[in-house]
Scaffold this active site. Structure first.
Site, PDB file in Angstrom:
ATOM      1  N   SER A   1       6.580  -3.220  11.732  1.00 33.05           N
ATOM      2  CA  SER A   1       7.337  -2.861  10.788  1.00 33.05           C
ATOM      3  C   SER A   1       7.339  -0.837  11.240  1.00 33.05           C
ATOM      4  CB  SER A   1       6.698  -2.919   9.488  1.00 33.05           C
ATOM      5  OG  SER A   1       7.089  -1.692   8.600  1.00 33.05           O
TER       6      SER A   1
ATOM      7  N   HIS B   1      10.620  -5.096  12.242  1.00 31.23           N
ATOM      8  CA  HIS B   1      10.987  -5.208  10.798  1.00 31.23           C
ATOM      9  C   HIS B   1      11.363  -3.870  10.442  1.00 31.23           C
ATOM     10  CE1 HIS B   1       9.776  -7.246   7.183  1.00 31.23           C
ATOM     11  NE2 HIS B   1       9.527  -5.754   6.742  1.00 31.23           N
TER      12      HIS B   1
ATOM     13  N   ASP C   1      12.051  -1.649   7.318  1.00 33.05           N
ATOM     14  CA  ASP C   1      11.938  -1.738   5.561  1.00 33.05           C
ATOM     15  C   ASP C   1      12.741  -0.806   4.823  1.00 33.05           C
ATOM     16  OD1 ASP C   1       9.656  -3.693   4.959  1.00 33.05           O
ATOM     17  OD2 ASP C   1       8.605  -2.264   6.401  1.00 33.05           O
TER      18      ASP C   1
ATOM     19  N   MET D   1      14.066   0.796   1.527  1.00 35.22           N
ATOM     20  CA  MET D   1      13.770   1.066   0.263  1.00 35.22           C
ATOM     21  C   MET D   1      14.751   2.126  -0.737  1.00 35.22           C
ATOM     22  SD  MET D   1       9.901   1.282   0.612  1.00 35.22           S
ATOM     23  CE  MET D   1       8.884   0.020   1.744  1.00 35.22           C
TER      24      MET D   1
ATOM     25  N   HIS E   1      14.525  -6.018   6.052  1.00 36.15           N
ATOM     26  CA  HIS E   1      13.979  -6.130   4.665  1.00 36.15           C
ATOM     27  C   HIS E   1      14.560  -5.275   3.651  1.00 36.15           C
ATOM     28  CE1 HIS E   1       9.906  -6.635   2.368  1.00 36.15           C
ATOM     29  NE2 HIS E   1      11.009  -7.057   1.659  1.00 36.15           N
TER      30      HIS E   1
ATOM     31  N   MET F   1      14.929  -3.831   0.286  1.00 33.88           N
ATOM     32  CA  MET F   1      13.935  -3.802  -1.071  1.00 33.88           C
ATOM     33  C   MET F   1      15.072  -2.565  -1.812  1.00 33.88           C
ATOM     34  SD  MET F   1      10.291  -3.225   0.472  1.00 33.88           S
ATOM     35  CE  MET F   1      11.107  -3.007   2.114  1.00 33.88           C
TER      36      MET F   1
ATOM     37  N   MET G   1       5.605 -11.743   0.340  1.00 38.20           N
ATOM     38  CA  MET G   1       4.895 -10.564   0.299  1.00 38.20           C
ATOM     39  C   MET G   1       3.336 -10.645  -0.014  1.00 38.20           C
ATOM     40  SD  MET G   1       7.312  -8.350   1.086  1.00 38.20           S
ATOM     41  CE  MET G   1       6.121  -7.153   1.099  1.00 38.20           C
TER      42      MET G   1
ATOM     43  N   GLY H   1       6.562  -1.582  -1.358  1.00 36.85           N
ATOM     44  CA  GLY H   1       7.136  -0.119  -1.489  1.00 36.85           C
ATOM     45  C   GLY H   1       6.256   0.844  -0.568  1.00 36.85           C
ATOM     46  N   PHE H   2       5.138   0.503   0.116  1.00 36.94           N
ATOM     47  CA  PHE H   2       4.381   1.358   0.731  1.00 36.94           C
ATOM     48  C   PHE H   2       3.586   0.727   1.826  1.00 36.94           C
ATOM     49  CE2 PHE H   2       4.765   3.493  -3.186  1.00 36.94           C
ATOM     50  CZ  PHE H   2       5.319   4.738  -2.815  1.00 36.94           C
TER      51      PHE H   2
ATOM     52  N   GLY I   1       0.256   0.366   4.522  1.00 35.16           N
ATOM     53  CA  GLY I   1      -1.364   0.709   4.403  1.00 35.16           C
ATOM     54  C   GLY I   1      -1.885   0.022   3.238  1.00 35.16           C
TER      55      GLY I   1
ATOM     56  N   ASP J   1       4.234 -10.331   5.232  1.00 37.37           N
ATOM     57  CA  ASP J   1       4.301  -9.005   5.009  1.00 37.37           C
ATOM     58  C   ASP J   1       3.459  -8.298   4.293  1.00 37.37           C
ATOM     59  OD1 ASP J   1       5.470  -6.443   5.506  1.00 37.37           O
ATOM     60  OD2 ASP J   1       7.411  -7.077   4.388  1.00 37.37           O
TER      61      ASP J   1
ATOM     62  N   GLY K   1      -0.381  -5.713   4.608  1.00 37.75           N
ATOM     63  CA  GLY K   1      -1.836  -5.718   4.827  1.00 37.75           C
ATOM     64  C   GLY K   1      -2.261  -6.599   5.770  1.00 37.75           C
TER      65      GLY K   1
END
Ligand code: DX5
Ligand code: ZN
Length: 219
Positions: free
Chosen positions: A9, A34, A36, A38, A67, A69, A138, A143-144, A146, A176, A178
């Site tokens: 990502s 990937h 992201d 948002m 992806h 969102m 997920m 959203g974030f 880490g 996706d 962690g």
């Protein structure tokens, strides 16, 4: 041993150097990129849109695993297809008509991904699994980067993998959020064949991308 793909990502990359970062990922052995997207509405964070993806297209031939969102997503699907996405993944909650959105992605000749939040059940897509190319499970609330992996998701991956086997289906199972060196093995054994990772790939081992991709892939 099944073929495990790694989709880094770029959310954890240096955003002032995205082109170079993508080249580093390609050289480090990434299978997909990937991206992201948002909107500050579907999720509480804002990232990038089609113009940036279009520019990044010049830096790699690797497939863009996009992806989305964003909500409502339907009216933007064409823009993301034209910008150079290869896989377009949407959340069922982000469209009024999931079937129509799936058909549109297909019409634009892109692979269809559907993403399930930690609290969205498989039953939402169970009847349409044969229509889609990829399910993005997920393992954090989107959203974030880490965030901490939610362990309950392992059972969901196992269940989806079982449904896939029982019905002889071919969709990819991508996970996706962690993902790290301590949980990747369990995620793969549960049935995932594509792992997304931002923090682990860009930050572990002083940012040795090649080593981090290899370690994730080999479990
Ligand atoms: C979360 C995103 C992710 C995630 C991955 O909203 O979809 O792709 O940031 O990053 P890490 O690996 O840091 O959880
Ligand atoms: Zn993502």
């Amino acid at each position: 041993m099944k073929n495990i793909q790694i989709s880094p990502s770029i959310l954890s990359a240096d955003f002032s150097q995205l082109g170079k970062e993508i080249k580093r990922l390609e050289e480090g052995g990434a299978d997909l990129i990937h991206v992201d997207v948002m909107d500050g509405h579907f999720v509480p964070n804002i990232t990038i849109g089609p113009p940036v993806i279009k520019t990044l297209r010049n830096y790699t031939k690797l497939p863009f695993d996009v992806h989305l969102m964003i909500s409502p997503v339907h009216k933007y699907i064409k823009n993301f297809a034209e910008a150079g996405s290869d896989i377009i993944t949407i959340h069922p909650e982000a469209t009024d008509n999931l079937i129509e959105s799936i058909q549109l992605i297909k019409k634009l000749k892109k692979k269809v991904g559907i993403s399930l939040n930690p609290n969205t059940e498989i039953v939402v897509i169970e009847k349409i699994l044969k229509e889609i190319d990829l399910v993005l499970i997920m393992s954090v609330f989107p959203g974030f980067g880490g965030q901490k992996f939610i362990p309950e998701v392992i059972e969901k991956i196992k269940k989806l993998h079982q449904i896939k086997k029982n019905n002889n289906l071919r969709f990819d199972i991508e996970v996706d959020g962690g993902i790290n060196f301590s949980n990747s093995k369990e995620v793969i054994l549960a049935g995932a064949n594509i792992l997304v990772s931002g923090t682990t790939i860009f930050k572990e081992n002083k940012g040795d991308i090649k080593k981090n991709i290899e370690t994730l892939r080999s479990m």
